[in-house]
Write an enzyme that holds these catalytic residues in place. Structure first.
Site, PDB file in Angstrom:
ATOM      1  N   CYS A 350       0.795  -1.243   0.000  1.00  0.00           N
ATOM      2  CA  CYS A 350       0.000   0.000   0.000  1.00  0.00           C
ATOM      3  C   CYS A 350       0.827   1.292   0.000  1.00  0.00           C
ATOM      4  O   CYS A 350       0.558   2.176  -0.815  1.00  0.00           O
ATOM      5  CB  CYS A 350      -0.996   0.015   1.151  1.00  0.00           C
ATOM      6  SG  CYS A 350      -1.385  -1.563   1.866  1.00  0.00           S
ATOM      7  N   ARG A 379       6.400 -11.571   5.316  1.00  0.00           N
ATOM      8  CA  ARG A 379       5.834 -11.454   6.657  1.00  0.00           C
ATOM      9  C   ARG A 379       6.345 -12.599   7.513  1.00  0.00           C
ATOM     10  O   ARG A 379       6.448 -13.731   7.039  1.00  0.00           O
ATOM     11  CB  ARG A 379       4.305 -11.513   6.612  1.00  0.00           C
ATOM     12  CG  ARG A 379       3.709 -10.348   5.859  1.00  0.00           C
ATOM     13  CD  ARG A 379       2.196 -10.413   5.842  1.00  0.00           C
ATOM     14  NE  ARG A 379       1.663  -9.415   4.939  1.00  0.00           N
ATOM     15  CZ  ARG A 379       0.389  -9.322   4.595  1.00  0.00           C
ATOM     16  NH1 ARG A 379      -0.492 -10.186   5.089  1.00  0.00           N
ATOM     17  NH2 ARG A 379      -0.020  -8.380   3.776  1.00  0.00           N
ATOM     18  N   GLN A 397       1.031 -11.055  -3.358  1.00  0.00           N
ATOM     19  CA  GLN A 397      -0.393 -10.717  -3.277  1.00  0.00           C
ATOM     20  C   GLN A 397      -0.868 -10.253  -4.640  1.00  0.00           C
ATOM     21  O   GLN A 397      -0.139  -9.560  -5.344  1.00  0.00           O
ATOM     22  CB  GLN A 397      -0.581  -9.536  -2.328  1.00  0.00           C
ATOM     23  CG  GLN A 397      -0.543  -9.882  -0.870  1.00  0.00           C
ATOM     24  CD  GLN A 397      -0.862  -8.638  -0.056  1.00  0.00           C
ATOM     25  OE1 GLN A 397      -0.257  -7.594  -0.246  1.00  0.00           O
ATOM     26  NE2 GLN A 397      -1.804  -8.755   0.841  1.00  0.00           N
ATOM     27  N   ASP A 399      -2.622  -7.736  -5.507  1.00  0.00           N
ATOM     28  CA  ASP A 399      -3.049  -6.550  -4.784  1.00  0.00           C
ATOM     29  C   ASP A 399      -3.595  -5.496  -5.743  1.00  0.00           C
ATOM     30  O   ASP A 399      -3.233  -5.467  -6.913  1.00  0.00           O
ATOM     31  CB  ASP A 399      -1.806  -5.981  -4.078  1.00  0.00           C
ATOM     32  CG  ASP A 399      -2.179  -5.259  -2.803  1.00  0.00           C
ATOM     33  OD1 ASP A 399      -3.373  -5.121  -2.518  1.00  0.00           O
ATOM     34  OD2 ASP A 399      -1.246  -4.814  -2.096  1.00  0.00           O
ATOM     35  N   HIS A 401      -5.164  -1.148  -5.379  1.00  0.00           N
ATOM     36  CA  HIS A 401      -5.699  -0.041  -4.591  1.00  0.00           C
ATOM     37  C   HIS A 401      -6.525   0.832  -5.509  1.00  0.00           C
ATOM     38  O   HIS A 401      -6.099   1.153  -6.616  1.00  0.00           O
ATOM     39  CB  HIS A 401      -4.566   0.743  -3.936  1.00  0.00           C
ATOM     40  CG  HIS A 401      -3.843  -0.087  -2.931  1.00  0.00           C
ATOM     41  ND1 HIS A 401      -2.662  -0.728  -3.215  1.00  0.00           N
ATOM     42  CD2 HIS A 401      -4.159  -0.422  -1.657  1.00  0.00           C
ATOM     43  CE1 HIS A 401      -2.284  -1.412  -2.157  1.00  0.00           C
ATOM     44  NE2 HIS A 401      -3.166  -1.253  -1.194  1.00  0.00           N
ATOM     45  N   LYS A 481     -14.954  -4.290   5.795  1.00  0.00           N
ATOM     46  CA  LYS A 481     -14.418  -5.139   4.723  1.00  0.00           C
ATOM     47  C   LYS A 481     -15.347  -6.287   4.382  1.00  0.00           C
ATOM     48  O   LYS A 481     -16.206  -6.670   5.182  1.00  0.00           O
ATOM     49  CB  LYS A 481     -13.054  -5.688   5.127  1.00  0.00           C
ATOM     50  CG  LYS A 481     -13.103  -6.575   6.353  1.00  0.00           C
ATOM     51  CD  LYS A 481     -11.805  -7.340   6.560  1.00  0.00           C
ATOM     52  CE  LYS A 481     -11.903  -8.204   7.815  1.00  0.00           C
ATOM     53  NZ  LYS A 481     -10.852  -9.172   7.923  1.00  0.00           N
ATOM     54  N   HIS A 527      -8.456  -1.170  -0.495  1.00  0.00           N
ATOM     55  CA  HIS A 527      -7.468  -2.235  -0.736  1.00  0.00           C
ATOM     56  C   HIS A 527      -8.250  -3.479  -1.124  1.00  0.00           C
ATOM     57  O   HIS A 527      -9.283  -3.749  -0.535  1.00  0.00           O
ATOM     58  CB  HIS A 527      -6.689  -2.642   0.518  1.00  0.00           C
ATOM     59  CG  HIS A 527      -6.141  -1.540   1.337  1.00  0.00           C
ATOM     60  ND1 HIS A 527      -4.811  -1.270   1.388  1.00  0.00           N
ATOM     61  CD2 HIS A 527      -6.735  -0.663   2.174  1.00  0.00           C
ATOM     62  CE1 HIS A 527      -4.602  -0.270   2.233  1.00  0.00           C
ATOM     63  NE2 HIS A 527      -5.748   0.118   2.722  1.00  0.00           N
TER      64      HIS A 527
HETATM   65 ZN   LIG Z   1      -3.234  -2.175   0.602  1.00  0.00          ZN
END
Ligand SMILES: [Zn+2]
Ligand SMILES: [Zn+2]
Length: 654
Positions: A350, A379, A397, A399, A401, A481, A527
């Protein structure tokens, strides 16, 4: 003690009313047991299925005494609650069997129920062996046959501590020392006493269809600095058929285990020398991953996303500003020093995307901005928690945004959900469990922000006609979410997609745009990850398909097999024609029997085998054999290429 005696004597005198929820009611004298009350309120058939009951929202044993006016809800076989009570009771019986067989050489810890079964943790020097399992199961069957009632007693906490201390049960003592209540409950069946809230079965005779499954190491309280215990897993059902069905399913799951298939199909490897939780993709796995990535990128581009690439490390300051250092540091790896400045591996993408946002001034006309990245993050996971591709320390990910104005939020959420389901469906998943998590106690953002965005999530789900459950207060502190769990062919659920609205990061990084009123505003940030991570998703795909991948993402689509060396040259030509045509092709020209080569290709789950003998060579054709053993008539090489490409286009599997 005296007080409670008088109290119950006084109550003995009184009559109370007992009612079945939505059913009949009855007047009985106080201290009547649930069982006796139900005997008068339920038919014989209903009674036989009842193993416990709810008094209000508290589940109690059938032997519990009723002291005041009560509404009862029977807990009956066939319900999840009944199964849970059976499993819980069986874990006590397993602990009793272990205690009977191994005496005080074993210390008992805890024995909760879990999805599909139960476990109990034991401290014992010797490892439990398959022979031990047989002995324990045999002893459990004996205890069950003896029909010991589960007897509840309430005891002062301090006196229970003394009892367990005398028995040397240090884990029970530790648990009791942390309980705040002065009065605790213990349960006894036969000679075995355990600390427990209950409720349990009326007696042990209900425990017939059980099986011990496996043993694994577990730390006391999940703490690596504490004792290593042996966790015995088991399962139990109310009937033989259900047990058998479950054991078959476990067998099937074992065959589909992505770690086993990953090795057999040469998809990926994890090497100690590289480090646990770090995936090395072999050529076939890398091909599979490339196909998924290419599809993912194309689909995103078609849906109005732009693609980004960002680095793997960033200055520690960035993680300070983002809040990760304060709230997420236990998941992050230690910093490294570069030119006197500290850097850290990224746990999330992010802040990088925000960096790109902030690199140019934005106006209200620029929205919506949809930026996607297959972003690799790192992680920390405990070594004991690592599991093949499903739990790793470095993963990618899928991912994205989305930055948008408030008036665009509804449409953006709907679009994300739409794309989400489209992509999952393409991979063969069309059953989901969907959760909408709302505002937690501690949160940032205004009431109206929370309300609007929670409504946007709700509306999108409803517009798509999706059923969902609300998880009250389970949202992230920065926004509500949606989580989507996908169901695989064995009916197992896997956490997959997440869509999160965020009121926090735009504040922290002072993300803004110039509105039509010429003043600065904050955009909304969303996200989302649809597959979750490529590693995990591929793990799920392997288990879902048992390695038999649909043609469009099968790493190898066809293998050419010659019958004798005479066709080798022709096979090489076929190979290069098909490879140029875009078919993922291999050739097996070894001097082996055709049947042997076919069997090998089948084991590797290759969709098509192209068999070439003299006749095919003369006619310029191939004979196509499918992986399920069916044969297609001979066809020209070009026809075969066209067939494969067409089937892939349609996403049709074979
Ligand atoms: Zn994010
Ligand atoms: Zn219990």
């Amino acid at each position: 003690m005296l007080f409670s005696l008088c109290y119950s004597m006084a109550k003995d005198m009184a009559d109370i009313s007992v009612k079945i929820k939505d059913g009949e009611s009855l007047t009985v004298s106080a201290s009547t047991t649930v069982k006796d009350a139900l005997a008068q309120l339920l038919s014989g058939k209903q009674r036989k299925r009842t193993i416990a009951a709810y008094v209000g929202d508290r589940a109690v044993d059938l032997s519990a005494e009723l002291l005041e006016d009560t509404v009862l809800i029977p807990i009956q076989i066939g319900s999840e609650e009944a199964l849970d009570i059976l499993r819980h009771s069986t874990s006590h019986v397993m602990a009793q069997a272990v205690r009977d067989l191994y005496g005080n050489d074993v210390k008992i810890a805890i024995g909760p129920t879990i999805e599909n079964g139960f476990y109990y943790d034991f401290l014992r020097d010797e490892p439990f062996s398959p022979e031990d399992f047989e002995r324990i199961e045999k002893r459990m069957a004996e205890i069950a046959a003896e029909a010991h009632p589960f007897v509840r007693q309430e005891e002062r906490r301090l006196s229970a501590i003394e009892t367990f201390r005398q028995q040397g049960e240090k884990y029970k003592v530790e648990i009791l020392e942390e309980i705040e209540d002065d009065l605790i409950s213990i349960y006894q069946q036969g000679s075995f006493v355990d600390l427990c809230r209950g409720p349990h079965l009326p007696d042990t005779s209900w425990i017939k269809d059980f099986k011990l499954l496996r043993v694994a190491g577990a730390y006391w309280r999940g703490d690596e600095k504490k004792d290593v215990l042996q966790r015995i897993y088991g399962t139990v059902f109310f009937d033989k058929k259900a047990l058998k069905k479950y054991l078959n399913q476990l067998e099937e799951a074992k065959k589909r285990d992505h770690r086993k298939l990953g090795k057999e199909l040469q998809l990926f490897t994890i090497q100690d020398q590289v480090g646990p939780g770090l995936i090395l993709w072999e050529p076939k796995g890398a091909q599979l991953r490339r196909l998924i990535e290419d599809y993912w990128k194309d689909e995103h581009y078609l849906h109005g996303y732009e693609l980004l690439y960002t680095p793997h490390i960033a200055r520690q300051d960035l993680w300070q500003t983002s809040g990760h250092l304060d709230f997420y540091s236990e998941n992050m790896y230690a910093p490294m020093q570069i030119d006197e400045v500290k850097y850290q591996l990224k746990p999330m993408n992010c802040p990088f995307h925000i960096g790109i946002y902030n690199s140019h001034k934005k106006s209200y006309r620029d929205f919506p901005i949809r930026w996607a990245e297959l972003g690799t993050v790192y992680r920390y996971e405990r070594a004991g928690a690592l599991h093949g591709l499903l739990r790793v320390r470095g993963f990618t990910q899928d991912d994205a945004h989305i930055f948008c104005r408030e008036d665009q939020l509804d449409e953006e959420i709907f679009n994300i959900l739409d794309l989400n389901l489209l992509i999952l469906k393409r991979f063969g998943f069309s059953e989901y469990d969907i959760y909408l998590s709302t505002r937690p106690e501690k949160s940032v953002g205004t009431d109206s922000h929370w309300e609007e965005s929670t409504n946007a999530l709700k509306q999108a789900l409803e517009k798509k006609g999706l059923e969902y459950e609300i998880d009250p207060g389970e949202g992230v502190f920065y926004g509500p979410k949606i989580d989507i769990k996908i169901k695989d062919q064995l009916g197992r659920s896997w956490q997959c997609s997440t869509i999160q609205v965020d009121f926090n990061l735009p504040e922290r990084f002072d993300v803004s745009y110039t509105g039509s009123d010429n003043t600065e505003h904050r955009p909304i940030m969303i996200h989302r990850a649809l597959l979750g991570s490529l590693e995990r998703f591929i793990g799920v795909l392997i288990e879902h398909y048992a390695g038999v991948f649909p043609l469009w993402f099968a790493p190898i689509q066809a293998r050419i097999l010659n019958i004798t060396d005479d066709q080798s040259e022709y096979c090489k030509k076929v190979y290069s024609t098909l490879r140029k045509a875009g078919v993922r092709i291999e050739k097996d020209l070894r001097n082996e029997k055709l049947s042997y080569k076919i069997r090998e290709a089948q084991m590797e789950k290759i969709p098509y085998m192209l068999i070439v003998g003299e006749k095919e060579k003369e006619n310029g054709t191939v004979t196509v054999r499918m992986r399920d053993g069916k044969n297609l008539p001979p066809m020209s090489v070009n026809d075969f290429a066209a067939k494969v490409l067409e089937e892939c286009q349609e996403g049709r599997g074979i």
